[in-house]
Write a protein that holds these residues in place. Structure first.
Motif, PDB file in Angstrom:
ATOM      1  N   MET A   1     -17.457  62.995 -46.296  1.00 36.20           N
ATOM      2  CA  MET A   1     -16.755  64.327 -46.387  1.00 36.20           C
ATOM      3  C   MET A   1     -16.743  64.929 -47.737  1.00 36.20           C
ATOM      4  N   SER A   2     -16.965  66.202 -47.725  1.00 38.41           N
ATOM      5  CA  SER A   2     -16.994  66.824 -49.299  1.00 38.41           C
ATOM      6  C   SER A   2     -15.497  66.748 -49.818  1.00 38.41           C
ATOM      7  N   ASP A   3     -15.378  66.515 -51.062  1.00 40.53           N
ATOM      8  CA  ASP A   3     -13.965  66.633 -51.563  1.00 40.53           C
ATOM      9  C   ASP A   3     -13.555  68.004 -51.810  1.00 40.53           C
ATOM     10  N   LYS A   4     -14.480  69.202 -51.311  1.00 41.93           N
ATOM     11  CA  LYS A   4     -14.158  70.616 -51.621  1.00 41.93           C
ATOM     12  C   LYS A   4     -13.407  70.937 -50.274  1.00 41.93           C
ATOM     13  N   LEU A   5     -13.559  70.177 -49.144  1.00 37.96           N
ATOM     14  CA  LEU A   5     -13.243  70.407 -47.986  1.00 37.96           C
ATOM     15  C   LEU A   5     -11.596  69.482 -47.460  1.00 37.96           C
ATOM     16  N   LEU A   6     -11.264  70.198 -46.825  1.00 37.30           N
ATOM     17  CA  LEU A   6      -9.777  69.538 -46.408  1.00 37.30           C
ATOM     18  C   LEU A   6     -10.195  68.294 -45.401  1.00 37.30           C
ATOM     19  N   PHE A   7      -9.379  67.281 -45.487  1.00 34.63           N
ATOM     20  CA  PHE A   7      -9.644  66.227 -44.516  1.00 34.63           C
ATOM     21  C   PHE A   7      -9.322  66.866 -42.966  1.00 34.63           C
ATOM     22  N   HIS A   8     -10.346  66.499 -41.966  1.00 31.10           N
ATOM     23  CA  HIS A   8     -10.401  66.986 -40.768  1.00 31.10           C
ATOM     24  C   HIS A   8     -10.889  66.018 -39.956  1.00 31.10           C
ATOM     25  N   LYS A   9     -10.569  66.325 -38.537  1.00 31.66           N
ATOM     26  CA  LYS A   9     -11.092  65.575 -37.617  1.00 31.66           C
ATOM     27  C   LYS A   9     -11.294  66.184 -36.313  1.00 31.66           C
ATOM     28  N   THR A  10     -12.333  65.702 -35.526  1.00 32.24           N
ATOM     29  CA  THR A  10     -12.643  66.741 -34.495  1.00 32.24           C
ATOM     30  C   THR A  10     -12.695  65.817 -33.135  1.00 32.24           C
ATOM     31  N   TYR A  11     -12.284  66.249 -32.041  1.00 30.17           N
ATOM     32  CA  TYR A  11     -12.342  65.741 -30.786  1.00 30.17           C
ATOM     33  C   TYR A  11     -13.526  66.539 -29.858  1.00 30.17           C
ATOM     34  N   LEU A  12     -14.598  66.320 -29.388  1.00 26.92           N
ATOM     35  CA  LEU A  12     -15.297  67.187 -28.644  1.00 26.92           C
ATOM     36  C   LEU A  12     -15.040  66.867 -27.044  1.00 26.92           C
ATOM     37  N   HIS A  13     -15.023  68.000 -26.216  1.00 24.29           N
ATOM     38  CA  HIS A  13     -14.939  67.953 -25.095  1.00 24.29           C
ATOM     39  C   HIS A  13     -16.429  67.983 -24.293  1.00 24.29           C
ATOM     40  N   PRO A  14     -16.666  67.179 -23.282  1.00 24.58           N
ATOM     41  CA  PRO A  14     -17.831  67.386 -22.791  1.00 24.58           C
ATOM     42  C   PRO A  14     -18.725  68.353 -22.425  1.00 24.58           C
ATOM     43  N   SER A  15     -17.783  69.592 -21.951  1.00 24.48           N
ATOM     44  CA  SER A  15     -18.143  70.681 -21.355  1.00 24.48           C
ATOM     45  C   SER A  15     -17.678  71.853 -22.086  1.00 24.48           C
ATOM     46  N   SER A  16     -16.469  71.993 -22.567  1.00 20.55           N
ATOM     47  CA  SER A  16     -15.664  73.303 -22.820  1.00 20.55           C
ATOM     48  C   SER A  16     -16.638  73.767 -24.318  1.00 20.55           C
ATOM     49  N   GLN A  17     -16.596  75.119 -24.163  1.00 22.45           N
ATOM     50  CA  GLN A  17     -17.249  75.666 -25.519  1.00 22.45           C
ATOM     51  C   GLN A  17     -16.008  76.113 -26.381  1.00 22.45           C
ATOM     52  N   GLU A  18     -14.499  75.971 -25.860  1.00 21.22           N
ATOM     53  CA  GLU A  18     -13.470  76.396 -26.765  1.00 21.22           C
ATOM     54  C   GLU A  18     -13.137  75.368 -27.638  1.00 21.22           C
ATOM     55  N   TRP A  19     -12.726  76.110 -28.857  1.00 21.87           N
ATOM     56  CA  TRP A  19     -11.942  75.167 -29.995  1.00 21.87           C
ATOM     57  C   TRP A  19     -10.715  75.581 -30.063  1.00 21.87           C
ATOM     58  N   VAL A  20      -9.649  74.585 -30.385  1.00 21.47           N
ATOM     59  CA  VAL A  20      -8.320  74.924 -30.666  1.00 21.47           C
ATOM     60  C   VAL A  20      -8.030  74.055 -32.242  1.00 21.47           C
ATOM     61  N   VAL A  21      -7.585  74.787 -32.902  1.00 19.19           N
ATOM     62  CA  VAL A  21      -7.278  74.404 -34.195  1.00 19.19           C
ATOM     63  C   VAL A  21      -5.755  74.229 -34.464  1.00 19.19           C
ATOM     64  N   PHE A  22      -5.260  73.109 -34.814  1.00 19.29           N
ATOM     65  CA  PHE A  22      -3.962  72.716 -35.123  1.00 19.29           C
ATOM     66  C   PHE A  22      -3.477  72.910 -36.620  1.00 19.29           C
ATOM     67  N   VAL A  23      -2.576  73.501 -36.882  1.00 17.22           N
ATOM     68  CA  VAL A  23      -2.415  73.603 -38.369  1.00 17.22           C
ATOM     69  C   VAL A  23      -0.615  72.989 -38.589  1.00 17.22           C
ATOM     70  N   HIS A  24      -0.368  72.157 -39.261  1.00 17.12           N
ATOM     71  CA  HIS A  24       0.785  71.584 -39.472  1.00 17.12           C
ATOM     72  C   HIS A  24       1.504  72.483 -40.695  1.00 17.12           C
ATOM     73  N   GLY A  25       2.879  72.139 -40.702  1.00 22.04           N
ATOM     74  CA  GLY A  25       3.860  72.907 -41.505  1.00 22.04           C
ATOM     75  C   GLY A  25       3.783  72.108 -42.918  1.00 22.04           C
ATOM     76  N   ALA A  26       4.574  72.610 -44.052  1.00 21.25           N
ATOM     77  CA  ALA A  26       4.711  71.987 -45.291  1.00 21.25           C
ATOM     78  C   ALA A  26       5.479  70.794 -45.301  1.00 21.25           C
ATOM     79  N   GLY A  27       4.796  69.774 -45.767  1.00 22.03           N
ATOM     80  CA  GLY A  27       5.362  68.435 -45.952  1.00 22.03           C
ATOM     81  C   GLY A  27       5.069  67.689 -44.609  1.00 22.03           C
ATOM     82  N   GLY A  28       4.227  68.107 -43.710  1.00 19.01           N
ATOM     83  CA  GLY A  28       3.795  67.267 -42.493  1.00 19.01           C
ATOM     84  C   GLY A  28       2.387  66.971 -42.798  1.00 19.01           C
TER      85      GLY A  28
END
Length: 266
Positions: free
Chosen positions: A1-28
């Motif tokens: 993973m590039s050091d210029k990108l945030l650490f991220h992890k994906t979970y892929l659904h077998p059929s859905s095309q919809e993406w949900v992005v989770f954004v935590h708060g400060a300190g989390g």
């Protein structure tokens, strides 16, 4: 993973095309969404990320180490991850300060945001909150940052029923270094001017606010915002505090998933 990108992890659904992005708060970190993963994975593709300086993004952005943070730069970090993953648009779920970042992303790139689910939303700092921020700002070079963060955690989440949420955020905050804490703390001064602008501008993006009835510092201004905006809705959880995704995960999941499904592409 590039050091210029945030650490991220994906979970892929077998059929859905919809993406949900989770954004935590400060300190989390992205770990605060552990009570949402199972329910959400049944319906959507998921993207979890750690904001700069948090979680597994804590060693990144070394070239920015002396630069102050702004909501614009923190938001741009997320857009870079979306571009990297070729996610054109998504539904965004946030908690606490993460809700401001999502709202700012919707301002900067509205075409990327399908819906917003804003839990424990921060839409304004009241007079008491502003005094606390000013005192913290004055003392941040004198008092150890974990004392300050612990104090704020108890003020925002004072009740016994909020103990799990409070402990979780304090535990995650220990992973921040003191300089990183100070950079994020300074962002608090930008909340009211930014949110005053957002209050006056109603984006045509479906927005669901999920708030605890005991979230005494933030629920009143959210109600004012919802009454003013045509595309905003509020669901209130009784006897629940600020971090409603942890305190009331089943209700949080049920209402938010249903809301997203109502606005997904077919």
């Amino acid at each position: 993973m590039s050091d210029k990108l945030l650490f991220h992890k994906t979970y892929l659904h077998p059929s859905s095309q919809e993406w949900v992005v989770f954004v935590h708060g400060a300190g989390g970190s992205s770990s605060i969404w552990f009570k949402q993963l199972k329910a959400y994975k049944e319906h959507f593709n998921l993207l979890l990320l750690d904001l700069r300086g948090h979680g597994r993004s804590n060693n990144m952005f070394q070239d920015m180490i002396k630069s102050p943070y702004t909501f614009k730069t923190v938001t741009a970090d997320i857009l870079e991850v979306l571009n990297h993953l070729k996610i054109q648009s998504a539904h965004f779920v946030g908690i606490s300060l993460g809700t401001i970042i999502i709202r700012n992303l919707a301002e900067l790139a509205p075409q990327r945001v399908r819906t917003m689910v804003l839990g424990g939303a921060v839409t304004r700092l009241d007079a008491k909150s502003q005094v606390l921020v000013q005192l913290g700002n004055l003392c941040k070079h004198i008092i150890p940052y974990m004392w300050l963060y612990g104090l704020f955690a108890y003020i925002v989440m004072p009740q016994e029923a909020q103990k799990e949420s409070r402990s979780l955020f304090i535990r995650e905050a220990k992973k921040l270094c003191q300089n990183e804490f100070k950079r994020w703390f300074k962002l608090a001064a930008d909340v009211n001017p930014l949110m005053k602008y957002f209050k006056e501008k109603d984006l045509a993006i479906p927005t669901l606010y999920l708030m605890g009835s005991n979230d005494y510092m933030f629920i009143k201004p959210v109600k004012e915002m919802v009454n003013k905006h045509q595309h905003s809705y509020l669901t209130e959880f009784e006897n629940c505090g600020h971090v409603c995704n942890v305190e009331r995960p089943d209700e949080f999941n049920q209402h938010s998933i249903q809301f997203i499904q109502q606005h997904q592409a077919f």
